[in-house]
Design an enzyme around this catalytic site. Structure first.
Site, PDB file in Angstrom:
ATOM      1  CG  LEU A  31      32.932  46.710  50.160  1.00  0.00           C
ATOM      2  CD1 LEU A  31      31.537  47.205  49.822  1.00  0.00           C
ATOM      3  CD2 LEU A  31      32.862  45.536  51.123  1.00  0.00           C
ATOM      4  CD  GLU A  38      25.383  43.179  49.746  1.00  0.00           C
ATOM      5  OE1 GLU A  38      24.891  42.563  50.706  1.00  0.00           O
ATOM      6  OE2 GLU A  38      26.241  44.058  49.898  1.00  0.00           O
TER       7      GLU A  38
HETATM    8  N1  LIG Z   1      32.065  42.494  52.635  1.00  0.00           N
HETATM    9  C1  LIG Z   1      31.632  43.059  53.739  1.00  0.00           C
HETATM   10  O1  LIG Z   1      30.459  42.922  54.119  1.00  0.00           O
HETATM   11  C2  LIG Z   1      32.578  43.894  54.554  1.00  0.00           C
HETATM   12  C3  LIG Z   1      32.153  44.419  55.768  1.00  0.00           C
HETATM   13  C4  LIG Z   1      33.072  45.132  56.525  1.00  0.00           C
HETATM   14  C5  LIG Z   1      34.365  45.323  56.072  1.00  0.00           C
HETATM   15  N2  LIG Z   1      34.721  44.833  54.863  1.00  0.00           N
HETATM   16  C6  LIG Z   1      36.097  44.980  54.373  1.00  0.00           C
HETATM   17  O2  LIG Z   1      36.972  44.480  55.387  1.00  0.00           O
HETATM   18  C7  LIG Z   1      38.171  45.246  55.406  1.00  0.00           C
HETATM   19  C8  LIG Z   1      38.369  45.860  56.789  1.00  0.00           C
HETATM   20  O3  LIG Z   1      38.316  44.870  57.775  1.00  0.00           O
HETATM   21  P1  LIG Z   1      39.608  44.472  58.663  1.00  0.00           P
HETATM   22  O4  LIG Z   1      39.250  43.222  59.382  1.00  0.00           O
HETATM   23  O5  LIG Z   1      40.832  44.503  57.799  1.00  0.00           O
HETATM   24  O6  LIG Z   1      39.744  45.701  59.638  1.00  0.00           O
HETATM   25  P2  LIG Z   1      38.803  46.382  60.728  1.00  0.00           P
HETATM   26  O7  LIG Z   1      38.252  45.379  61.672  1.00  0.00           O
HETATM   27  O8  LIG Z   1      37.829  47.300  60.085  1.00  0.00           O
HETATM   28  O9  LIG Z   1      39.879  47.303  61.444  1.00  0.00           O
HETATM   29  C9  LIG Z   1      40.938  46.725  62.175  1.00  0.00           C
HETATM   30  C10 LIG Z   1      41.309  47.680  63.288  1.00  0.00           C
HETATM   31  O10 LIG Z   1      40.132  48.039  64.019  1.00  0.00           O
HETATM   32  C11 LIG Z   1      40.380  47.951  65.404  1.00  0.00           C
HETATM   33  N3  LIG Z   1      39.626  46.808  65.916  1.00  0.00           N
HETATM   34  C12 LIG Z   1      39.016  45.830  65.204  1.00  0.00           C
HETATM   35  N4  LIG Z   1      38.402  44.976  66.031  1.00  0.00           N
HETATM   36  C13 LIG Z   1      38.630  45.411  67.273  1.00  0.00           C
HETATM   37  C14 LIG Z   1      38.244  44.950  68.560  1.00  0.00           C
HETATM   38  N5  LIG Z   1      37.488  43.869  68.714  1.00  0.00           N
HETATM   39  N6  LIG Z   1      38.667  45.636  69.634  1.00  0.00           N
HETATM   40  C15 LIG Z   1      39.419  46.745  69.485  1.00  0.00           C
HETATM   41  N7  LIG Z   1      39.810  47.246  68.295  1.00  0.00           N
HETATM   42  C16 LIG Z   1      39.413  46.582  67.215  1.00  0.00           C
HETATM   43  C17 LIG Z   1      41.864  47.789  65.556  1.00  0.00           C
HETATM   44  O11 LIG Z   1      42.383  49.100  65.523  1.00  0.00           O
HETATM   45  P3  LIG Z   1      43.713  49.540  66.363  1.00  0.00           P
HETATM   46  O12 LIG Z   1      44.845  48.923  65.625  1.00  0.00           O
HETATM   47  O13 LIG Z   1      43.669  51.027  66.331  1.00  0.00           O
HETATM   48  O14 LIG Z   1      43.534  48.963  67.740  1.00  0.00           O
HETATM   49  C18 LIG Z   1      42.243  47.042  64.297  1.00  0.00           C
HETATM   50  O15 LIG Z   1      43.596  47.209  63.906  1.00  0.00           O
HETATM   51  C19 LIG Z   1      38.022  46.278  54.299  1.00  0.00           C
HETATM   52  O16 LIG Z   1      38.582  45.742  53.115  1.00  0.00           O
HETATM   53  C20 LIG Z   1      36.510  46.407  54.140  1.00  0.00           C
HETATM   54  O17 LIG Z   1      36.155  46.853  52.850  1.00  0.00           O
HETATM   55  C21 LIG Z   1      33.855  44.110  54.097  1.00  0.00           C
END
Ligand SMILES: NC(=O)c1ccc[n+]([C@@H]2O[C@H](COP(=O)([O-])OP(=O)(O)OC[C@H]3O[C@@H](n4cnc5c(N)ncnc54)[C@H](OP(=O)(O)O)[C@@H]3O)[C@@H](O)[C@H]2O)c1
Length: 197
Positions: A31, A38
């Site tokens: 984050l 929050e």
């Molecule tokens: N501010 C907020 O409220 C909040 C909330 C959540 C996250 N975050 C931040 O967001 C970041 C992470 O998010 P991100 O978008 O980079 O990654 P993510 O969605 O957490 O992870 C991506 C991986 O998850 C799998 N994946 C995601 N969606 C999928 C789907 N629909 N179907 C199948 N597999 C799926 C895939 O893995 P494979 O490659 O193994 O297939 C993909 O490479 C972090 O920095 C976290 O701190 C912030």
């Protein structure tokens, strides 16, 4: 074998995210801010059930799952699904591994879980939010408006604010602007107009 219509129980699909003014949600797997109250608001919402014994399903992207401190688990009243096309085993503390968003929704909507699950929460990241926003069962989006710009490399997807309308006076959601560590933010809830649930 395909499940019959009778066996599928529609569940509300909800999104919860904290988003800064430049629409960022994450930076280098973390984050971009440190806002413990929050984060507590997030935990309170996703663990809340209206009927004792019911549970919510949380759908996590893989990076988002691993970015959370393992100390927050287990969460009460929650079953965790991690989405990944590459993992082959369910991560520690999670309950299920699915290859796509719809498989997780169908897991919640069909037996044996359907009788137990109340709400499906999409907790990020970007693709998991996109899938939830586009899902016909999505009815509410809980967004915290972090009222500042942050350096981010992960962003919340665009969504149509004529389809999702901001709600006034949502029970349990404080209306006042919050402030923590010098950062102002406010809780918002958007409701899908003409939604299925
Ligand atoms: N501010 C907020 O409220 C909040 C909330 C959540 C996250 N975050 C931040 O967001 C970041 C992470 O998010 P991100 O978008 O980079 O990654 P993510 O969605 O957490 O992870 C991506 C991986 O998850 C799998 N994946 C995601 N969606 C999928 C789907 N629909 N179907 C199948 N597999 C799926 C895939 O893995 P494979 O490659 O193994 O297939 C993909 O490479 C972090 O920095 C976290 O701190 C912030």
């Amino acid at each position: 074998m395909e499940k019959s219509r009778e066996e599928v129980q529609q569940k509300p699909v909800r999104v919860i995210a904290a988003v800064c003014r430049n629409m960022g949600i994450g930076k280098d797997g973390k984050l971009p801010w440190h806002l413990p109250s929050e984060f507590q608001y997030f935990l309170n919402n996703v663990t809340k059930v209206s009927t004792p014994g019911k549970m919510n399903m949380l759908i996590w992207g893989k990076l988002c799952w691993y970015s959370h401190p393992q100390t927050i688990f287990p969460l009460p009243n929650v079953l965790h699904v991690v989405l990944s096309t590459t993992l082959t085993t369910v991560p520690d503390h999670a309950h299920f591994l699915c290859q796509d968003f719809e498989s997780a929704v169908q897991l919640a909507a069909g037996p044996p879980l359907s009788g137990m699950i109340e709400t499906i929460w999409s907790v990020g990241g970007t693709q998991v939010y996109k899938d939830a926003l586009n899902h016909p069962w999505c009815d509410l989006v809980y967004l915290t408006d972090i009222m500042a710009d942050f350096d981010c490399n992960v962003f919340f997807p665009d969504f149509d604010r004529t389809v999702f309308k901001e709600q006034e006076n949502v029970p349990g959601v404080p209306k006042e602007i919050q402030e923590e560590n010098g950062i102002k933010y406010k809780f918002q809830v958007f409701k899908k107009m003409g939604g299925a649930v």
